[in-house]
Design a protein around this motif. Sequence first.
Motif, PDB file in Angstrom:
ATOM      1  N   PHE A   1       0.889  -1.261   0.055  1.00  0.00           N
ATOM      2  CA  PHE A   1       0.052  -0.061  -0.205  1.00  0.00           C
ATOM      3  C   PHE A   1       0.658   1.207   0.069  1.00  0.00           C
ATOM      4  N   SER A   2       1.514   1.548   1.186  1.00  0.00           N
ATOM      5  CA  SER A   2       2.164   2.886   1.218  1.00  0.00           C
ATOM      6  C   SER A   2       3.261   2.684   2.330  1.00  0.00           C
ATOM      7  N   ALA A   3       4.022   3.798   2.494  1.00  0.00           N
ATOM      8  CA  ALA A   3       5.015   3.971   3.589  1.00  0.00           C
ATOM      9  C   ALA A   3       4.840   5.259   4.308  1.00  0.00           C
ATOM     10  N   GLN A   4       5.263   5.543   5.211  1.00  0.00           N
ATOM     11  CA  GLN A   4       5.277   6.701   6.095  1.00  0.00           C
ATOM     12  C   GLN A   4       6.685   7.167   6.746  1.00  0.00           C
ATOM     13  N   GLU A   5       6.985   8.416   6.747  1.00  0.00           N
ATOM     14  CA  GLU A   5       7.830   8.705   7.172  1.00  0.00           C
ATOM     15  C   GLU A   5       9.416   8.185   6.998  1.00  0.00           C
ATOM     16  N   LEU A   6       9.618   7.736   5.671  1.00  0.00           N
ATOM     17  CA  LEU A   6      10.817   7.324   5.457  1.00  0.00           C
ATOM     18  C   LEU A   6      12.202   8.534   5.502  1.00  0.00           C
ATOM     19  N   ARG A   7      13.316   7.849   5.710  1.00  0.00           N
ATOM     20  CA  ARG A   7      14.468   8.825   6.013  1.00  0.00           C
ATOM     21  C   ARG A   7      14.532   9.273   4.426  1.00  0.00           C
ATOM     22  N   GLY A   8      14.838  10.559   4.442  1.00  0.00           N
ATOM     23  CA  GLY A   8      15.172  11.317   3.433  1.00  0.00           C
ATOM     24  C   GLY A   8      16.621  11.048   3.021  1.00  0.00           C
ATOM     25  N   ALA A   9      16.667  10.694   1.614  1.00  0.00           N
ATOM     26  CA  ALA A   9      18.210  10.241   1.173  1.00  0.00           C
ATOM     27  C   ALA A   9      18.588  11.425   0.205  1.00  0.00           C
ATOM     28  N   ASP A  10      17.900  12.415  -0.362  1.00  0.00           N
ATOM     29  CA  ASP A  10      18.626  13.470  -1.160  1.00  0.00           C
ATOM     30  C   ASP A  10      18.833  14.698  -0.317  1.00  0.00           C
ATOM     31  N   ALA A  11      19.552  15.630  -0.764  1.00  0.00           N
ATOM     32  CA  ALA A  11      20.099  16.785  -0.281  1.00  0.00           C
ATOM     33  C   ALA A  11      18.892  17.580   0.314  1.00  0.00           C
ATOM     34  N   ASP A  12      17.616  17.518  -0.592  1.00  0.00           N
ATOM     35  CA  ASP A  12      16.447  18.236   0.030  1.00  0.00           C
ATOM     36  C   ASP A  12      15.561  17.568   1.072  1.00  0.00           C
ATOM     37  N   GLY A  13      16.107  16.693   1.749  1.00  0.00           N
ATOM     38  CA  GLY A  13      15.457  15.692   2.661  1.00  0.00           C
ATOM     39  C   GLY A  13      14.094  14.900   2.202  1.00  0.00           C
TER      40      GLY A  13
END
Length: 110
Positions: free
Chosen positions: A53-65
């Motif tokens: 279905f979905s995911a929530q609050e995954l860790r940001g991996a890019d420079a913009d978070g």
Amino acid sequence: SLQGSVKLRIRWRSAAAEWAEAREAALAAARPLPVPVPPSSLSSRGVVSVRLFSAQELRGADADGLSDPYAEVRLGSRGAVRSSICSRTRDPVWDETFSFGGEVAQLLAE
């Protein structure tokens, strides 16, 4: 690496149930029956469906978070199947279903 939560559902549907359902539908429509295989021989065969279905609050991996997340679904010793990529988000929504057919013992073996 996952940091957050993922929502999914796993469902087992035996081949015997599929056969019985097809038989009932054929009888109701007065069509020829499916191949006459006794349901008892199908009880250990079937399909495992994994609905992502979905995911929530995954860790940001890019420079913009943000991230461009995807999921890999692996069942037993089979290779992984990959979801689509959700661009620029930490809360992806996939709503995808992956199906794995075969013998239940093999599907669930590690």
